[in-house]
Design a protein around this motif. Structure first.
Motif, short mmCIF file in Angstrom:
data_model
loop_
_atom_site.label_atom_id
_atom_site.label_comp_id
_atom_site.label_asym_id
_atom_site.label_seq_id
_atom_site.Cartn_x
_atom_site.Cartn_y
_atom_site.Cartn_z
N ILE A 91 0.86 -1.18 0.00
CA ILE A 91 0.00 0.00 0.00
C ILE A 91 0.90 1.23 0.00
CG2 ILE A 91 -1.78 1.27 1.27
CD1 ILE A 91 -2.63 -1.49 2.42
N VAL A 92 0.61 2.15 -0.91
CA VAL A 92 1.41 3.36 -1.07
C VAL A 92 0.52 4.56 -0.80
CG1 VAL A 92 2.80 4.73 -2.68
CG2 VAL A 92 2.84 2.23 -2.81
N ALA A 93 0.98 5.48 0.06
CA ALA A 93 0.27 6.73 0.32
C ALA A 93 0.65 7.74 -0.77
CB ALA A 93 0.62 7.27 1.69
N VAL A 94 -0.35 8.28 -1.42
CA VAL A 94 -0.14 9.23 -2.53
C VAL A 94 -0.82 10.55 -2.17
CG1 VAL A 94 -0.56 9.67 -4.97
CG2 VAL A 94 -0.12 7.34 -4.19
N PRO A 95 -0.10 11.66 -2.21
CA PRO A 95 -0.74 12.94 -1.90
C PRO A 95 -1.75 13.34 -2.97
CG PRO A 95 1.56 13.28 -2.52
CD PRO A 95 1.33 11.80 -2.49
N LEU A 96 -2.89 13.89 -2.52
CA LEU A 96 -3.90 14.40 -3.44
C LEU A 96 -3.47 15.77 -3.94
CD1 LEU A 96 -7.25 13.50 -1.64
CD2 LEU A 96 -6.52 12.72 -3.89
N LEU A 129 -4.38 9.56 -0.92
CA LEU A 129 -4.99 8.32 -1.42
C LEU A 129 -4.11 7.18 -0.94
CD1 LEU A 129 -5.49 9.15 -5.21
CD2 LEU A 129 -7.29 8.98 -3.52
N TYR A 130 -4.71 6.09 -0.54
CA TYR A 130 -3.93 4.90 -0.21
C TYR A 130 -4.20 3.88 -1.32
CZ TYR A 130 -3.01 7.11 4.20
OH TYR A 130 -2.58 7.99 5.15
N VAL A 131 -3.15 3.59 -2.07
CA VAL A 131 -3.26 2.76 -3.27
C VAL A 131 -2.58 1.42 -3.03
CG1 VAL A 131 -2.70 2.62 -5.73
CG2 VAL A 131 -3.23 4.83 -4.70
N TYR A 132 -3.34 0.35 -3.24
CA TYR A 132 -2.78 -1.01 -3.20
C TYR A 132 -2.23 -1.28 -4.59
CZ TYR A 132 -2.57 -6.08 -3.20
OH TYR A 132 -2.14 -7.37 -3.31
N THR A 133 -0.99 -1.75 -4.65
CA THR A 133 -0.38 -2.01 -5.95
C THR A 133 0.49 -3.27 -5.91
OG1 THR A 133 0.90 -1.02 -7.74
CG2 THR A 133 1.60 -0.51 -5.51
N ALA A 142 7.81 2.32 -4.65
CA ALA A 142 6.76 3.16 -4.06
C ALA A 142 6.82 4.57 -4.65
CB ALA A 142 6.88 3.19 -2.55
N ALA A 143 8.02 5.10 -4.83
CA ALA A 143 8.18 6.43 -5.43
C ALA A 143 7.68 6.42 -6.87
CB ALA A 143 9.64 6.87 -5.36
N ARG A 144 7.91 5.32 -7.59
CA ARG A 144 7.43 5.21 -8.97
C ARG A 144 5.90 5.24 -9.01
NH1 ARG A 144 5.46 0.84 -11.04
NH2 ARG A 144 6.48 -0.50 -9.52
N VAL A 145 5.26 4.53 -8.07
CA VAL A 145 3.79 4.52 -8.01
C VAL A 145 3.27 5.92 -7.70
CG1 VAL A 145 1.82 3.63 -6.71
CG2 VAL A 145 3.65 2.08 -7.40
N ARG A 146 3.92 6.62 -6.77
CA ARG A 146 3.51 7.99 -6.44
C ARG A 146 3.60 8.90 -7.66
NH1 ARG A 146 6.65 7.11 -2.10
NH2 ARG A 146 5.44 6.49 -0.30
N GLN A 148 3.46 8.01 -10.84
CA GLN A 148 2.42 7.62 -11.79
C GLN A 148 1.06 8.19 -11.37
OE1 GLN A 148 2.81 3.36 -11.67
NE2 GLN A 148 4.06 3.30 -13.52
N MET A 149 0.76 8.09 -10.08
CA MET A 149 -0.52 8.60 -9.58
C MET A 149 -0.58 10.12 -9.67
SD MET A 149 -2.50 6.11 -8.85
CE MET A 149 -3.76 7.00 -7.97
N GLU A 150 0.52 10.79 -9.44
CA GLU A 150 0.55 12.24 -9.58
C GLU A 150 0.35 12.66 -11.03
OE1 GLU A 150 4.20 13.37 -7.64
OE2 GLU A 150 3.31 13.08 -5.64
N ARG A 151 0.97 11.93 -11.96
CA ARG A 151 0.75 12.23 -13.39
C ARG A 151 -0.71 12.03 -13.78
NH1 ARG A 151 5.87 9.78 -14.32
NH2 ARG A 151 4.89 7.81 -14.84
N LEU A 152 -1.32 10.96 -13.27
CA LEU A 152 -2.74 10.72 -13.55
C LEU A 152 -3.59 11.86 -13.00
CD1 LEU A 152 -5.12 8.99 -14.51
CD2 LEU A 152 -4.98 7.76 -12.33
N GLN A 153 -3.30 12.29 -11.78
CA GLN A 153 -4.07 13.39 -11.19
C GLN A 153 -3.89 14.68 -11.99
OE1 GLN A 153 -4.24 13.65 -6.73
NE2 GLN A 153 -2.55 12.18 -6.93
N GLU A 154 -2.67 14.96 -12.40
CA GLU A 154 -2.41 16.18 -13.19
C GLU A 154 -3.19 16.15 -14.49
OE1 GLU A 154 1.82 16.02 -13.54
OE2 GLU A 154 2.15 16.80 -11.51
N ARG A 155 -3.20 15.01 -15.16
CA ARG A 155 -3.95 14.90 -16.41
C ARG A 155 -5.46 15.05 -16.16
NH1 ARG A 155 -1.08 13.13 -20.81
NH2 ARG A 155 1.01 12.40 -20.36
#
Length: 164
Positions: A91-96, A129-133, A142-146, A148-155
């Motif tokens: 589980i990776v914590a990703v900032p919104l 967001l807490y993301v299971y991956t 974990a940094a790679r997942v963060r 990727q999630m930040e790029r998705l949020q930006e888009r």
């Protein structure tokens, strides 16, 4: 007056009503309109601002999600074939990046479509967001997942909303 401003909701509820009956007739459509108007008047949902129409950003987001779907599918298949039951996940914590509930919902839905990932929890107060991956083997995964999630949020923000 309220029902008139909510005609898209009335229309959608009428379509659902007709689909539930499984047949189209004047009586069913009129009944659906009456039931939809009553439900909309008795249980009003908050009116949300319309989504902006940004066709270029929407096309870019669609292409990004399509590529992500294929790449993630290959990664999950490789992880499964290579490591089998010893495949590691976490589980990776990703900032919104936004306060918008709409964008957060879209991000969570897009994440659920991606093989090997799912949003387990949305912490609105903490802005995370807490993301299971699947496939967390090294510390930098974990940094790679963060990222990727930040790029998705930006888009997603570029496509349908505003940043905080």
């Amino acid at each position: 007056m309220t029902v008139v401003r909510r005609w898209p909701q009335v229309l959608w509820l009428t379509v659902v009503w007709v689909l539930l009956w499984g047949t189209v007739s004047v009586k069913i459509v009129v009944g659906g309109i009456l039931v939809a108007a009553a439900v909309t008047a008795l249980f009003p949902l908050p009116l949300l601002p319309r989504l902006p129409f940004r066709p270029w950003a929407l096309l870019q987001l669609g292409c990004y999600l399509l590529v992500d779907l294929v790449v993630s599918g290959v990664q999950v298949a490789w992880e499964t074939l290579r490591h089998g039951p010893r495949a590691q996940a976490g589980i990776v914590a990703v900032p919104l990046l936004t306060d918008s509930e709409r964008i957060t919902t879209f991000v969570a839905a897009a994440t659920a479509l991606t093989p090997g990932t799912v949003v387990l929890q949305i912490d609105r107060a903490g802005g995370r967001l807490y993301v299971y991956t699947l496939g967390l083997r090294r510390p930098d995964d974990a940094a790679r997942v963060r990222r990727q999630m930040e790029r998705l949020q930006e888009r997603m923000v570029r496509t349908v909303g505003e940043e905080r």
